[in-house]
Design a protein around this motif. Structure first.
Motif, PDB file in Angstrom:
ATOM      1  N   SER A 463     -22.323  48.700  86.880  1.00  0.00           N
ATOM      2  CA  SER A 463     -23.571  48.856  86.132  1.00  0.00           C
ATOM      3  C   SER A 463     -24.176  47.489  85.835  1.00  0.00           C
ATOM      4  O   SER A 463     -23.494  46.602  85.303  1.00  0.00           O
ATOM      5  CB  SER A 463     -23.328  49.603  84.818  1.00  0.00           C
ATOM      6  N   LEU A 464     -25.451  47.338  86.189  1.00  0.00           N
ATOM      7  CA  LEU A 464     -26.172  46.103  85.863  1.00  0.00           C
ATOM      8  C   LEU A 464     -26.466  46.097  84.368  1.00  0.00           C
ATOM      9  O   LEU A 464     -27.064  47.039  83.840  1.00  0.00           O
ATOM     10  CB  LEU A 464     -27.466  46.048  86.661  1.00  0.00           C
ATOM     11  N   ILE A 465     -25.987  45.044  83.655  1.00  0.00           N
ATOM     12  CA  ILE A 465     -26.237  44.972  82.213  1.00  0.00           C
ATOM     13  C   ILE A 465     -27.188  43.827  81.854  1.00  0.00           C
ATOM     14  O   ILE A 465     -27.522  43.650  80.684  1.00  0.00           O
ATOM     15  CB  ILE A 465     -24.906  44.819  81.440  1.00  0.00           C
ATOM     16  N   SER A 466     -27.595  43.042  82.836  1.00  0.00           N
ATOM     17  CA  SER A 466     -28.638  42.020  82.662  1.00  0.00           C
ATOM     18  C   SER A 466     -29.182  41.740  84.053  1.00  0.00           C
ATOM     19  O   SER A 466     -28.832  42.446  85.007  1.00  0.00           O
ATOM     20  CB  SER A 466     -28.077  40.744  82.025  1.00  0.00           C
ATOM     21  N   ASP A 467     -30.015  40.709  84.180  1.00  0.00           N
ATOM     22  CA  ASP A 467     -30.563  40.435  85.512  1.00  0.00           C
ATOM     23  C   ASP A 467     -29.604  39.653  86.396  1.00  0.00           C
ATOM     24  O   ASP A 467     -29.938  39.340  87.542  1.00  0.00           O
ATOM     25  CB  ASP A 467     -31.906  39.700  85.403  1.00  0.00           C
ATOM     26  N   ARG A 468     -28.356  39.357  85.873  1.00  0.00           N
ATOM     27  CA  ARG A 468     -27.405  38.627  86.696  1.00  0.00           C
ATOM     28  C   ARG A 468     -25.958  39.081  86.515  1.00  0.00           C
ATOM     29  O   ARG A 468     -25.070  38.526  87.147  1.00  0.00           O
ATOM     30  CB  ARG A 468     -27.525  37.126  86.401  1.00  0.00           C
ATOM     31  N   TRP A 469     -25.717  40.070  85.670  1.00  0.00           N
ATOM     32  CA  TRP A 469     -24.335  40.460  85.376  1.00  0.00           C
ATOM     33  C   TRP A 469     -24.144  41.967  85.571  1.00  0.00           C
ATOM     34  O   TRP A 469     -25.003  42.767  85.204  1.00  0.00           O
ATOM     35  CB  TRP A 469     -23.948  40.073  83.954  1.00  0.00           C
ATOM     36  N   VAL A 470     -22.974  42.277  86.160  1.00  0.00           N
ATOM     37  CA  VAL A 470     -22.571  43.667  86.404  1.00  0.00           C
ATOM     38  C   VAL A 470     -21.240  43.891  85.714  1.00  0.00           C
ATOM     39  O   VAL A 470     -20.340  43.040  85.753  1.00  0.00           O
ATOM     40  CB  VAL A 470     -22.439  43.944  87.919  1.00  0.00           C
ATOM     41  N   VAL A 471     -21.108  45.068  85.046  1.00  0.00           N
ATOM     42  CA  VAL A 471     -19.827  45.441  84.454  1.00  0.00           C
ATOM     43  C   VAL A 471     -19.236  46.565  85.307  1.00  0.00           C
ATOM     44  O   VAL A 471     -19.944  47.458  85.763  1.00  0.00           O
ATOM     45  CB  VAL A 471     -19.998  45.875  82.972  1.00  0.00           C
ATOM     46  N   THR A 472     -17.934  46.473  85.551  1.00  0.00           N
ATOM     47  CA  THR A 472     -17.248  47.465  86.382  1.00  0.00           C
ATOM     48  C   THR A 472     -15.809  47.586  85.917  1.00  0.00           C
ATOM     49  O   THR A 472     -15.403  46.977  84.907  1.00  0.00           O
ATOM     50  CB  THR A 472     -17.317  47.063  87.869  1.00  0.00           C
ATOM     51  N   THR A 675     -18.315  36.037  76.853  1.00  0.00           N
ATOM     52  CA  THR A 675     -17.977  35.570  78.201  1.00  0.00           C
ATOM     53  C   THR A 675     -19.228  35.120  78.952  1.00  0.00           C
ATOM     54  O   THR A 675     -19.261  34.043  79.570  1.00  0.00           O
ATOM     55  CB  THR A 675     -17.260  36.684  78.989  1.00  0.00           C
ATOM     56  N   ILE A 676     -20.270  35.949  78.884  1.00  0.00           N
ATOM     57  CA  ILE A 676     -21.522  35.596  79.565  1.00  0.00           C
ATOM     58  C   ILE A 676     -22.112  34.318  78.974  1.00  0.00           C
ATOM     59  O   ILE A 676     -22.557  33.412  79.696  1.00  0.00           O
ATOM     60  CB  ILE A 676     -22.523  36.762  79.466  1.00  0.00           C
ATOM     61  N   GLU A 677     -22.105  34.222  77.650  1.00  0.00           N
ATOM     62  CA  GLU A 677     -22.659  33.044  76.983  1.00  0.00           C
ATOM     63  C   GLU A 677     -21.913  31.777  77.382  1.00  0.00           C
ATOM     64  O   GLU A 677     -22.533  30.731  77.641  1.00  0.00           O
ATOM     65  CB  GLU A 677     -22.593  33.234  75.468  1.00  0.00           C
ATOM     66  N   LYS A 678     -20.597  31.861  77.471  1.00  0.00           N
ATOM     67  CA  LYS A 678     -19.792  30.700  77.839  1.00  0.00           C
ATOM     68  C   LYS A 678     -20.096  30.237  79.262  1.00  0.00           C
ATOM     69  O   LYS A 678     -20.291  29.040  79.528  1.00  0.00           O
ATOM     70  CB  LYS A 678     -18.311  31.029  77.695  1.00  0.00           C
ATOM     71  N   VAL A 679     -20.143  31.184  80.188  1.00  0.00           N
ATOM     72  CA  VAL A 679     -20.395  30.832  81.586  1.00  0.00           C
ATOM     73  C   VAL A 679     -21.793  30.219  81.740  1.00  0.00           C
ATOM     74  O   VAL A 679     -21.981  29.199  82.427  1.00  0.00           O
ATOM     75  CB  VAL A 679     -20.243  32.072  82.487  1.00  0.00           C
ATOM     76  N   GLU A 680     -22.786  30.828  81.116  1.00  0.00           N
ATOM     77  CA  GLU A 680     -24.152  30.326  81.273  1.00  0.00           C
ATOM     78  C   GLU A 680     -24.325  28.970  80.601  1.00  0.00           C
ATOM     79  O   GLU A 680     -25.135  28.147  81.052  1.00  0.00           O
ATOM     80  CB  GLU A 680     -25.142  31.353  80.720  1.00  0.00           C
ATOM     81  N   GLU A 681     -23.586  28.703  79.532  1.00  0.00           N
ATOM     82  CA  GLU A 681     -23.638  27.389  78.894  1.00  0.00           C
ATOM     83  C   GLU A 681     -23.034  26.340  79.815  1.00  0.00           C
ATOM     84  O   GLU A 681     -23.567  25.222  79.926  1.00  0.00           O
ATOM     85  CB  GLU A 681     -22.885  27.432  77.571  1.00  0.00           C
ATOM     86  N   GLU A 682     -21.945  26.694  80.484  1.00  0.00           N
ATOM     87  CA  GLU A 682     -21.312  25.759  81.408  1.00  0.00           C
ATOM     88  C   GLU A 682     -22.212  25.460  82.607  1.00  0.00           C
ATOM     89  O   GLU A 682     -22.155  24.374  83.191  1.00  0.00           O
ATOM     90  CB  GLU A 682     -19.978  26.334  81.895  1.00  0.00           C
ATOM     91  N   GLU A 683     -23.059  26.420  82.972  1.00  0.00           N
ATOM     92  CA  GLU A 683     -23.880  26.272  84.175  1.00  0.00           C
ATOM     93  C   GLU A 683     -25.342  25.955  83.872  1.00  0.00           C
ATOM     94  O   GLU A 683     -26.195  25.988  84.768  1.00  0.00           O
ATOM     95  CB  GLU A 683     -23.817  27.572  85.000  1.00  0.00           C
ATOM     96  N   LYS A 684     -25.669  25.621  82.615  1.00  0.00           N
ATOM     97  CA  LYS A 684     -27.068  25.464  82.227  1.00  0.00           C
ATOM     98  C   LYS A 684     -27.776  24.329  82.974  1.00  0.00           C
ATOM     99  O   LYS A 684     -29.005  24.348  83.147  1.00  0.00           O
ATOM    100  CB  LYS A 684     -27.183  25.252  80.721  1.00  0.00           C
ATOM    101  N   ASP A 685     -27.006  23.313  83.406  1.00  0.00           N
ATOM    102  CA  ASP A 685     -27.626  22.177  84.098  1.00  0.00           C
ATOM    103  C   ASP A 685     -27.668  22.362  85.610  1.00  0.00           C
ATOM    104  O   ASP A 685     -28.199  21.514  86.321  1.00  0.00           O
ATOM    105  CB  ASP A 685     -26.887  20.883  83.756  1.00  0.00           C
ATOM    106  N   GLU A 686     -27.116  23.448  86.098  1.00  0.00           N
ATOM    107  CA  GLU A 686     -27.142  23.708  87.533  1.00  0.00           C
ATOM    108  C   GLU A 686     -28.533  24.173  87.961  1.00  0.00           C
ATOM    109  O   GLU A 686     -29.243  24.838  87.205  1.00  0.00           O
ATOM    110  CB  GLU A 686     -26.105  24.781  87.906  1.00  0.00           C
ATOM    111  N   GLU A 687     -28.898  23.807  89.161  1.00  0.00           N
ATOM    112  CA  GLU A 687     -30.182  24.258  89.696  1.00  0.00           C
ATOM    113  C   GLU A 687     -30.107  25.754  90.003  1.00  0.00           C
ATOM    114  O   GLU A 687     -29.179  26.215  90.671  1.00  0.00           O
ATOM    115  CB  GLU A 687     -30.528  23.472  90.958  1.00  0.00           C
TER     116      GLU A 687
END
Length: 698
Positions: A463-472, A675-687
């Protein structure tokens, strides 16, 4: 031999002939006769004489003989006198000099004339024509047009003008005027008068005066009503005589009449006064009272400036500190200054006044993902308005930002934090009011969050729970390193869009690598997509359960499950005869069961925890291939908007068609969000890649 009636004229005439006989052209005299004179003139004659005399003379024409055929208006034969382009006189007929009506001589006040004689085709009576003399005669210019403003003096060949005492002949050598220019006044106070005041001022004069004071002072001019009388026209125009004041590039006036000018603050330490008169009038003139005053500087150096200290009046040598009003900044070249010092100068201007307060420019407002921003200008006080691209996003935060005096776009709370276009969750065209018997084929738009999870050897749902994350479900993924391929955007997964997974995150308490699994506790996982998906009617996320909610879903409350798993099984002597795996998404309605009642139906070797839900009934259940898919319920607080949330994830069951066990998502909302917040914070500077467009507009 010419017979003169007046002996004096005859003698003068011959003296003129003798004295000027050797003169060069233009000539002083000459003789003119008709063709063949004194014989008869020929037919069809046309003869022209060009007569010129020196400047300052006119032409006196003398006739000694006149015998030309007479006709009305001298139409047949005639002698014409031409000056310029006009015929001045026609002569014809036979005349005896001395007879009444014929001018024996005539004076023409011109230096150039033409005589033209013409005859027609017939001179039957043998007319003998004419004989004449011309003489350069002095022109009395003084009597003719009074050229001088005062005295005119004639002499042979010209004239000259002269002036009465106290007057001087001007450059035009005609006008007399008074030399009244060159007056310089340097005292701090004084008076200036027109020539001869209070007696009438002279005509035809141009008087110039200058007041020059020390730098830092301005000249103040004032007048009294009894001290002003300058000739004016009936309508008050100053075209006759006029008084003009000039100072620092400004002009005051012209002034005339009997009403004096107002008090004049010239703003300059140098003032020029100009008085011009014409040839008439007897007005008495004027008196000016001048004084000094310190030259003030403006109360603002330039627009939008703030002066410190603030005064009602700034004078020569005053010092101030200048800064800009809110929303403006000092710019010098490419440098921005907080403030600068300025000095009131002697000419009434501020030093450093070439600087300017320019509006602060915030630059283009920052773009948001999945949003558009509208603005016209980017300077102080301008607005920028954000709007999400479509109805599948909802703006979180202020939509309107203002350009601040600090050069930043700020919201109503004076913060620069930008809003976000968060995905709208649970949006569907499906309604639970429809009757469902067994499984049904889903239509596009029913469950746009459903994702097919392809592990090559097996399939599942998500199930898509945001525009970039799926829960299964974690159990279909095996481990963290195995990345599945996803199909999204269509109920027929073969028509769906392929989406790749960047990261697989299993719940940390999920037991990995279990052969004979009887424990499905914490059967949940997150899949991060390689790029975001642009949401639309064919794909959007499902809502997560509300934190702290304990009343929903309730026992016996009907939910919906959907998947691409086995549609049915046909059994014969406990053997599977046929298994159907559809390409089109299937869905069915299932009620929520009491977990304790379900536990009684499950062998004790299976682990059942409070992290699970039990749902289903005979003929309505999930089957293999549906694992990881959602157990969905309509949000009771948003029934009008048909919002669905995911209450469970298909986890395990004993057999299809009875009841199944589901991971209770509400127990994992905190873990999902952190979990989502942590990953996106780690990747915030990525293009970030451009969002993937899945939905195609028809």
């Amino acid at each position: 031999m010419i017979c003169w009636e007046r002996g004096m004229e005859l003698r003068w005439f011959f003296l003129a002939l003798l004295g000027c006989a050797g003169a060069e052209s233009p000539s002083m005299f000459g003789e003119i006769t008709s063709p063949n004179y004194p014989q008869a003139y020929p037919n069809n004659a046309l003869t022209t004489w060009d007569i010129r005399v020196p400047e300052g003379y006119g032409i006196r024409l003398y006739f000694t003989h006149m015998d030309i055929e007479l006709s009305e208006d001298c139409e047949y034969d005639a002698l014409q006198v031409i000056i310029g382009k006009e015929v001045q006189k026609f002569f014809c007929g036979r005349h005896l000099f001395g007879s009444n009506g014929f001018p024996r001589e005539k004076f023409y006040p011109t230096t150039h004339m033409k005589l033209l004689f013409k005859s027609d085709f017939s001179n039957q009576e043998r007319y003998t024509g004419f004989a004449a003399y011309y003489v350069a005669a002095d022109v009395d210019e003084c009597n003719m047009h009074d050229p001088c403003s005062h005295f005119c003096n004639n002499y042979i060949g010209g004239f000259f003008c002269s002036c009465p005492p106290e007057y001087e002949l001007q450059e035009d050598q005609i006008t007399c005027g008074v030399n009244c220019s060159g007056g310089l006044y340097t005292d701090l106070r004084g008076q200036i008068r027109s020539p001869g005041y209070p007696s009438p001022y002279p005509e035809n004069s141009r008087c110039e005066y200058r007041v020059l004071l020390e730098s830092g002072y301005q000249v103040i001019l004032s007048f009294k009503s009894e001290d002003f009388d300058v000739e004016a026209t009936e309508n008050g125009s100053c075209i006759y005589d006029s008084l003009m004041i000039k100072a620092k590039g400004q002009k005051f006036g012209p002034y005339c009449g009997k009403t004096p000018p107002p008090r004049i603050e010239t703003g300059s330490n140098e003032v020029d006064i100009e008085f011009v008169t014409d040839s008439g009038g007897d007005n008495k003139g004027w008196k000016i009272y001048y004084s000094e005053d310190a030259i003030p500087c403006p109360t603002d150096v330039f627009h939008h400036s703030i002066l410190n200290p603030q005064k009602r009046k700034y004078l020569f040598k005053d010092m101030i500190t200048v800064k800009c009003e809110e929303g403006y900044e000092l710019v010098s070249g490419k440098k921005r200054l907080p403030s600068f010092r300025a000095k009131c100068q002697g000419d009434g201007t501020w030093s450093n006044s070439n600087l300017r307060c320019q509006p602060v420019d915030c630059g283009d407002p920052e773009q948001l993902v999945n949003a558009d921003v509208k603005f016209t200008q980017t300077t102080y006080g301008e607005k920028a308005v954000y709007k999400c691209k479509n109805e599948y996003y909802s703006l979180k935060g202020d939509d309107t930002y203002s350009c601040s005096g600090d050069g930043l776009w700020i919201n109503s709370a004076q913060k620069t934090d930008l809003p976000k276009c968060a995905p709208v969750c649970g949006k569907t065209s499906f309604s639970l009011t429809s009757r469902i018997f067994g499984g049904e084929k889903a239509k596009n738009g029913y469950f746009p969050w459903l994702v097919l999870v392809d592990m090559t050897t097996n399939i599942g749902g998500g199930s898509l729970i945001s525009d970039r994350w799926v829960v299964t479900a974690a159990h279909i993924l095996k481990d963290h390193t195995t990345k599945p391929t996803l199909k999204v955007g269509d109920v027929n997964h073969q028509k769906g869009t392929t989406v790749h997974v960047k990261k697989v995150i299993l719940h940390p308490e999920w037991a990995v690598d279990v052969d004979d699994r009887k424990n499905f506790n914490n059967d949940i996982a997150l899949l991060q997509l390689e790029r975001k998906i642009e949401l639309g009617e064919c794909i959007c996320p499902i809502c997560l359960p509300e934190k702290g909610e304990t009343t929903h879903p309730a026992i016996e409350e009907v939910g919906v499950i959907a998947g691409w798993g086995e549609a049915f099984r046909v059994k014969d002597t406990n053997k599977i005869i046929r298994i159907a795996t559809p390409n089109t998404l299937q869905y069915t309605r299932v009620p929520l069961q009491n977990l304790e009642e379900c536990k009684k139906k499950v062998p004790e070797t299976y682990t059942i925890t409070s992290n699970m839900l039990c749902a289903g009934e005979k003929g309505h259940d999930s089957c293999p291939g549906d694992s990881g898919g959602p157990l969905m319920y309509q949000d009771p607080k948003n029934k009008d908007k048909k919002r669905f949330y995911i209450a469970g994830i298909v986890s395990w069951g004993l057999e299809c068609g009875d009841f199944g066990m589901y991971t209770k998502v509400q127990n994992y909302v905190d873990w999902i969000e952190k979990t989502i917040e942590k990953v996106e914070e780690e990747e915030k500077d990525e293009e970030q890649l451009e969002p993937l467009k899945v939905c195609k507009k028809v």
